[in-house]
Design a protein around this motif. Structure first.
Motif, mmCIF file in Angstrom:
data_model
loop_
_atom_site.group_PDB
_atom_site.id
_atom_site.type_symbol
_atom_site.label_atom_id
_atom_site.label_comp_id
_atom_site.label_asym_id
_atom_site.label_seq_id
_atom_site.Cartn_x
_atom_site.Cartn_y
_atom_site.Cartn_z
ATOM 1 N N ASP A 1 -34.877 -22.550 -60.553
ATOM 2 C CA ASP A 1 -33.765 -22.056 -59.745
ATOM 3 C C ASP A 1 -34.304 -21.712 -58.357
ATOM 4 N N PRO A 2 -33.930 -22.457 -57.304
ATOM 5 C CA PRO A 2 -34.475 -22.174 -55.972
ATOM 6 C C PRO A 2 -33.976 -20.857 -55.399
ATOM 7 N N GLY A 3 -32.933 -20.282 -55.991
ATOM 8 C CA GLY A 3 -32.423 -19.008 -55.537
ATOM 9 C C GLY A 3 -33.077 -17.809 -56.192
ATOM 10 N N HIS A 4 -34.036 -18.034 -57.079
ATOM 11 C CA HIS A 4 -34.716 -16.926 -57.747
ATOM 12 C C HIS A 4 -35.394 -16.056 -56.685
ATOM 13 N N ALA A 5 -35.057 -14.776 -56.638
ATOM 14 C CA ALA A 5 -35.431 -13.913 -55.519
ATOM 15 C C ALA A 5 -36.936 -13.798 -55.324
ATOM 16 N N GLU A 6 -37.678 -13.560 -56.407
ATOM 17 C CA GLU A 6 -39.122 -13.351 -56.272
ATOM 18 C C GLU A 6 -39.831 -14.624 -55.846
ATOM 19 N N LEU A 7 -39.432 -15.746 -56.410
ATOM 20 C CA LEU A 7 -40.033 -17.020 -56.022
ATOM 21 C C LEU A 7 -39.696 -17.345 -54.567
ATOM 22 N N ALA A 8 -38.439 -17.147 -54.176
ATOM 23 C CA ALA A 8 -38.025 -17.430 -52.798
ATOM 24 C C ALA A 8 -38.813 -16.573 -51.806
ATOM 25 N N ALA A 9 -39.066 -15.319 -52.160
ATOM 26 C CA ALA A 9 -39.828 -14.439 -51.268
ATOM 27 C C ALA A 9 -41.261 -14.934 -51.101
ATOM 28 N N GLU A 10 -41.868 -15.402 -52.185
ATOM 29 C CA GLU A 10 -43.226 -15.931 -52.097
ATOM 30 C C GLU A 10 -43.260 -17.192 -51.234
ATOM 31 N N LEU A 11 -42.252 -18.027 -51.360
ATOM 32 C CA LEU A 11 -42.214 -19.244 -50.553
ATOM 33 C C LEU A 11 -42.114 -18.906 -49.067
ATOM 34 N N GLU A 12 -41.377 -17.867 -48.720
ATOM 35 C CA GLU A 12 -41.293 -17.443 -47.328
ATOM 36 C C GLU A 12 -42.661 -17.003 -46.820
ATOM 37 N N LEU A 13 -43.396 -16.257 -47.636
ATOM 38 C CA LEU A 13 -44.743 -15.824 -47.245
ATOM 39 C C LEU A 13 -45.661 -17.027 -47.046
ATOM 40 N N ILE A 14 -45.590 -17.981 -47.959
ATOM 41 C CA ILE A 14 -46.449 -19.162 -47.868
ATOM 42 C C ILE A 14 -46.129 -19.974 -46.628
ATOM 43 N N ARG A 15 -44.840 -20.178 -46.358
ATOM 44 C CA ARG A 15 -44.460 -20.983 -45.189
ATOM 45 C C ARG A 15 -44.852 -20.277 -43.888
ATOM 46 N N ALA A 16 -44.680 -18.945 -43.823
ATOM 47 C CA ALA A 16 -45.092 -18.208 -42.630
ATOM 48 C C ALA A 16 -46.596 -18.326 -42.419
ATOM 49 N N ALA A 17 -47.354 -18.264 -43.519
ATOM 50 C CA ALA A 17 -48.807 -18.406 -43.428
ATOM 51 C C ALA A 17 -49.189 -19.801 -42.957
ATOM 52 N N ARG A 18 -48.438 -20.807 -43.382
ATOM 53 C CA ARG A 18 -48.694 -22.175 -42.914
ATOM 54 C C ARG A 18 -48.503 -22.273 -41.402
ATOM 55 N N ASP A 19 -47.438 -21.655 -40.890
ATOM 56 C CA ASP A 19 -47.167 -21.696 -39.450
ATOM 57 C C ASP A 19 -48.277 -20.988 -38.673
ATOM 58 N N ASP A 20 -48.686 -19.817 -39.169
ATOM 59 C CA ASP A 20 -49.746 -19.070 -38.496
ATOM 60 C C ASP A 20 -51.055 -19.856 -38.510
ATOM 61 N N ARG A 21 -51.347 -20.489 -39.644
ATOM 62 C CA ARG A 21 -52.585 -21.256 -39.726
ATOM 63 C C ARG A 21 -52.551 -22.439 -38.769
ATOM 64 N N ALA A 22 -51.410 -23.116 -38.681
ATOM 65 C CA ALA A 22 -51.307 -24.260 -37.780
ATOM 66 C C ALA A 22 -51.614 -23.847 -36.348
ATOM 67 N N ALA A 23 -51.069 -22.712 -35.918
ATOM 68 C CA ALA A 23 -51.323 -22.240 -34.555
ATOM 69 C C ALA A 23 -52.804 -21.944 -34.345
ATOM 70 N N ALA A 24 -53.427 -21.290 -35.340
ATOM 71 C CA ALA A 24 -54.844 -20.958 -35.223
ATOM 72 C C ALA A 24 -55.714 -22.213 -35.214
ATOM 73 N N MET A 25 -55.357 -23.213 -36.027
ATOM 74 C CA MET A 25 -56.149 -24.444 -36.072
ATOM 75 C C MET A 25 -56.001 -25.234 -34.781
ATOM 76 N N VAL A 26 -54.799 -25.260 -34.227
ATOM 77 C CA VAL A 26 -54.602 -25.940 -32.944
ATOM 78 C C VAL A 26 -55.473 -25.296 -31.878
ATOM 79 N N ASN A 27 -55.522 -23.963 -31.848
ATOM 80 C CA ASN A 27 -56.363 -23.275 -30.864
ATOM 81 C C ASN A 27 -57.821 -23.661 -31.015
#
Length: 287
Positions: free
Chosen positions: A80-106
């Protein structure tokens, strides 16, 4: 019946849109395809709308995990993609991906390659940002001759000069979250030596105790010896055995259907999920 349970689109690090992925799956003679983009489900709607007659879609994703510094991938199906705990973890993972991309580009810019975060974001085209997008940016500016060359110690290979680690789930937690969301978890390519360290048998046994449904065994990165070892382990632990292409479009040479799952193992997998069922063109609305 031809069943491929691991593929990627532009919703993560594949090179083709979800609609094109399912179109090619139909042309390749597949009966079942799982779309398993990294850490998200953004491609599912488009894939469902574009499903050709005769093709069944299994909604899934590939969860980023880590243990003791080792990257581990977990395929989650029919949750279930609407499962609250799983959805929250996915948000953390995606935010970490964005932050890592910026750091790697630098770091890459400091090493002399003139890429920008805007270039990487444009290549990702709204999908979850991953290292392949950065590799394609390096290729675009001529810093590397091939995408594979980017995944070396010189650039963004694990431990490389421009590599940056990021947040990822412990694999046991990933299994338990998938189960809590009504899905089925399958450990992806655990003996892929080219990805670095491989997942030891004792960890797989621990994952089985946590509710792991299966192991992806028939994968192009697995040697015959690794497949035989994993089959014996799956039998001992009563785990489902899957086979998949892990297709990423141009990046992997359009290999949908090069490895497949047997119908009996597919039926076991579908029966182990409680939140959703596979989708056909005749039933386009996910349930």
């Amino acid at each position: 019946m031809r069943i491929d349970l691991h593929s990627h689109s532009t919703a993560s690090d594949g090179t083709e849109r979800p609609a094109e992925v399912v179109r090619r799956a139909g042309e390749a003679g597949l009966d079942v395809l799982a779309l398993t983009d990294h850490d998200g489900v953004a491609g599912h709607g488009e894939a469902i709308e574009a499903l050709p007659d005769g093709l069944t879609l299994v909604p899934g994703m590939e969860l980023s995990c880590r243990r003791d510094g080792m990257s581990i991938h977990m395929l989650a199906y029919l949750f279930d993609p609407g499962h609250a705990e799983l959805a929250a973890e996915l948000e953390l993972i995606r935010a970490a991906r964005d932050d890592r991309a910026a750091a790697m580009v630098n770091r890459i810019v400091e090493l002399g390659a003139p890429i920008t975060l805007d270039m990487v974001t444009a290549i990702a085209a709204g999908g979850v940002i991953g290292r392949p997008h950065i590799a394609r940016a390096l290729l675009a500016v001529g810093a590397v001759a091939t995408v594979a060359e980017a995944f070396t110690p010189d650039w963004i290979g694990s431990g490389g000069r421009a590599h940056v680690s990021r947040y990822a789930l412990d694999p046991v937690r990933a299994v338990r979250l998938t189960l809590a969301a009504g899905g089925a978890a399958v450990l992806a390519h655990p003996r892929s030596a080219k990805r670095g360290r491989t997942v030891p048998a004792e960890w797989i046994a621990e994952l089985a105790d946590a509710g792991l449904a299966g192991i992806e065994i028939d994968h192009r990165d697995h040697t015959p010896e690794a497949r035989a070892e994993l089959r014996a382990l799956a039998t001992d632990l009563d785990l489902i055995i899957t086979g998949s292409s892990d297709d990423h479009g141009d990046l992997t040479g359009h290999r949908l259907g090069c490895e497949t799952t047997t119908p009996d193992q597919y039926e076991r997998l579908i029966a182990s999920a409680t939140a959703r069922t596979p989708i056909t063109a005749a039933l386009r609305e996910p349930n």
